[in-house]
Design a protein around this motif. Structure first.
Motif, short mmCIF file in Angstrom:
data_model
loop_
_atom_site.label_atom_id
_atom_site.label_comp_id
_atom_site.label_asym_id
_atom_site.label_seq_id
_atom_site.Cartn_x
_atom_site.Cartn_y
_atom_site.Cartn_z
N TRP A 199 0.81 -1.21 0.00
CA TRP A 199 0.00 0.00 0.00
C TRP A 199 0.85 1.27 0.00
CZ3 TRP A 199 -4.17 2.69 -0.98
CH2 TRP A 199 -5.31 1.98 -1.37
N VAL A 200 2.05 1.19 0.53
CA VAL A 200 2.97 2.33 0.40
C VAL A 200 3.26 2.58 -1.06
CG1 VAL A 200 5.31 3.14 0.88
CG2 VAL A 200 4.01 1.99 2.68
N THR A 201 3.52 1.51 -1.80
CA THR A 201 3.81 1.63 -3.23
C THR A 201 2.60 2.15 -3.99
OG1 THR A 201 5.38 -0.20 -3.08
CG2 THR A 201 4.56 0.35 -5.27
N ILE A 202 1.42 1.64 -3.67
CA ILE A 202 0.19 2.10 -4.33
C ILE A 202 0.00 3.60 -4.09
CG2 ILE A 202 -2.34 1.97 -4.25
CD1 ILE A 202 -2.01 -1.06 -3.73
N ASP A 203 0.16 4.01 -2.84
CA ASP A 203 -0.02 5.43 -2.51
C ASP A 203 0.97 6.31 -3.26
OD1 ASP A 203 -1.14 7.55 -0.43
OD2 ASP A 203 1.05 7.76 -0.47
N GLU A 204 2.23 5.88 -3.31
CA GLU A 204 3.25 6.67 -4.01
C GLU A 204 2.93 6.79 -5.49
OE1 GLU A 204 6.86 4.66 -3.07
OE2 GLU A 204 7.12 5.70 -1.14
N ALA A 212 -1.57 14.18 -5.99
CA ALA A 212 -1.91 14.21 -4.56
C ALA A 212 -0.65 14.08 -3.73
CB ALA A 212 -2.87 13.08 -4.23
N PRO A 213 -0.62 14.68 -2.55
CA PRO A 213 0.55 14.51 -1.68
C PRO A 213 0.70 13.04 -1.28
CG PRO A 213 -0.88 16.29 -0.91
CD PRO A 213 -1.63 15.57 -1.97
N TYR A 218 -3.85 7.03 0.58
CA TYR A 218 -4.01 6.06 1.66
C TYR A 218 -5.00 6.58 2.70
CZ TYR A 218 -2.56 3.03 5.57
OH TYR A 218 -2.54 2.16 6.63
N GLU A 219 -4.82 7.84 3.10
CA GLU A 219 -5.69 8.43 4.11
C GLU A 219 -7.13 8.53 3.61
OE1 GLU A 219 -4.11 12.16 5.35
OE2 GLU A 219 -2.27 11.28 6.20
N LYS A 220 -7.30 8.83 2.32
CA LYS A 220 -8.64 8.93 1.75
C LYS A 220 -9.36 7.59 1.83
CE LYS A 220 -11.05 9.91 -2.61
NZ LYS A 220 -10.88 10.28 -4.04
N PHE A 221 -8.68 6.52 1.46
CA PHE A 221 -9.29 5.19 1.55
C PHE A 221 -9.58 4.82 3.00
CE2 PHE A 221 -7.84 4.49 -2.83
CZ PHE A 221 -8.88 3.73 -3.34
N ARG A 229 -10.21 2.65 11.07
CA ARG A 229 -8.76 2.49 11.06
C ARG A 229 -8.35 1.64 9.87
NH1 ARG A 229 -7.35 -2.68 12.31
NH2 ARG A 229 -8.75 -3.93 13.61
N ALA A 230 -7.08 1.73 9.52
CA ALA A 230 -6.54 0.87 8.48
C ALA A 230 -6.49 -0.57 8.95
CB ALA A 230 -5.14 1.34 8.08
N GLU A 231 -6.52 -1.47 8.01
CA GLU A 231 -6.43 -2.90 8.31
C GLU A 231 -4.98 -3.27 8.61
OE1 GLU A 231 -8.30 -6.99 6.39
OE2 GLU A 231 -8.23 -5.13 5.21
#
Length: 265
Positions: A199-204, A212-213, A218-221, A229-231
């Protein structure tokens, strides 16, 4: 207290990190011996060592799940090294973030190879082994596949990835129908937004494509998750534990959402 799958042998692909690591450790906690399969030898060995620290037997095996022969070899190795074979977790997967218009033949071949063919070869190899072993009981083995919320909803910029996860649901349903007579159940788990390297890679990548910053996607999802909270990988592993254990013996062909309340079916 009797552990749910004590003495069973489970193989986890992509078991060297993230969700796969959490699944391997949870199934070990439940009493299983674990074959950790990963493309990275060091990661696989490290998780196998963690399993042993939980008091269970473990073996590490290097395999690219896109290669059919390597998947069959992994299953054979698990049986030979651990003295049995009961549970197959086809967890390995990769993500790609791109608009549909940007997909290339190489991109598509790469993600299909891991996310779809890898699951297919895992189903084949496991079902062949389980049918040959004829483990005792009405349920002689379990095959558990990694799908996703993106296997229930297609997401923008994740079109090809979503297609692969829809395909996993189809394979899960078809395999459940084909192997029920052999006492093999086939189910899938569908995580949501999990705090892993993927998910870090997806967000980047979303940040590169949309401006988007970093962290915003990630925060939007996460903001859309009802439970607030995140899973975590352990959340997913808990559901896989259920699918691997006896409480799910009357369940097959299903692709269950475990996402904290994000996609509804």
């Amino acid at each position: 207290m009797t552990m749910a799958i004590e003495g069973k042998v489970a193989l986890v692909t992509g078991g060297g990190q993230g969700i796969g690591r959490a699944i391997a450790l949870r199934l070990a906690q439940d009493g299983a011996d674990i074959a950790v399969v990963d493309v990275n030898a060091d990661r696989a060995q490290a998780v196998a060592d963690e399993v042993r620290a939980h008091g269970r037997s473990a073996t590490a095996f290097v395999a690219d799940v896109a290669d059919r022969d390597q998947v069959y070899a992994a299953v054979d190795h698990a049986e030979a090294a651990l003295g049995g074979f009961d549970i197959m977790v086809n967890n390995a997967g990769i993500a790609q973030v791109d608009p549909i218009s940007a997909a290339t033949p190489d991109d598509v071949r790469a993600i299909l190879g891991v996310n779809v063919e890898g699951v297919l070869w895992g189903i084949q190899a496991a079902a062949k082994k389980l049918a040959a072993r004829r483990n005792p009981g009405p349920i002689r083995g379990k095959i558990i596949n990694a799908s996703s919320i993106a296997g229930h909803d297609g997401f923008a910029l994740l079109g090809v990835y979503s297609a692969t996860k829809f395909a996993v649901r189809a394979l899960t349903q078809a395999a459940a129908k084909e192997y029920a007579a052999d006492g093999i159940t086939v189910n899938a788990y569908c995580p949501g937004v999990v705090g892993t390297d993927m998910w870090v890679t997806i967000d980047e990548r979303f940040a590169e494509l949309t401006g988007a910053p970093k962290g915003a996607t990630y925060e939007k999802f996460v903001d859309g998750i009802l439970l607030g909270r995140a899973e975590t990988p352990d959340d997913v592993a808990g559901f896989v534990s259920y699918l691997a254990g006896p409480d799910s013996d009357y369940m097959t062909g299903q692709s269950g959402l475990i996402d904290g309340g994000l996609v509804f079916r």
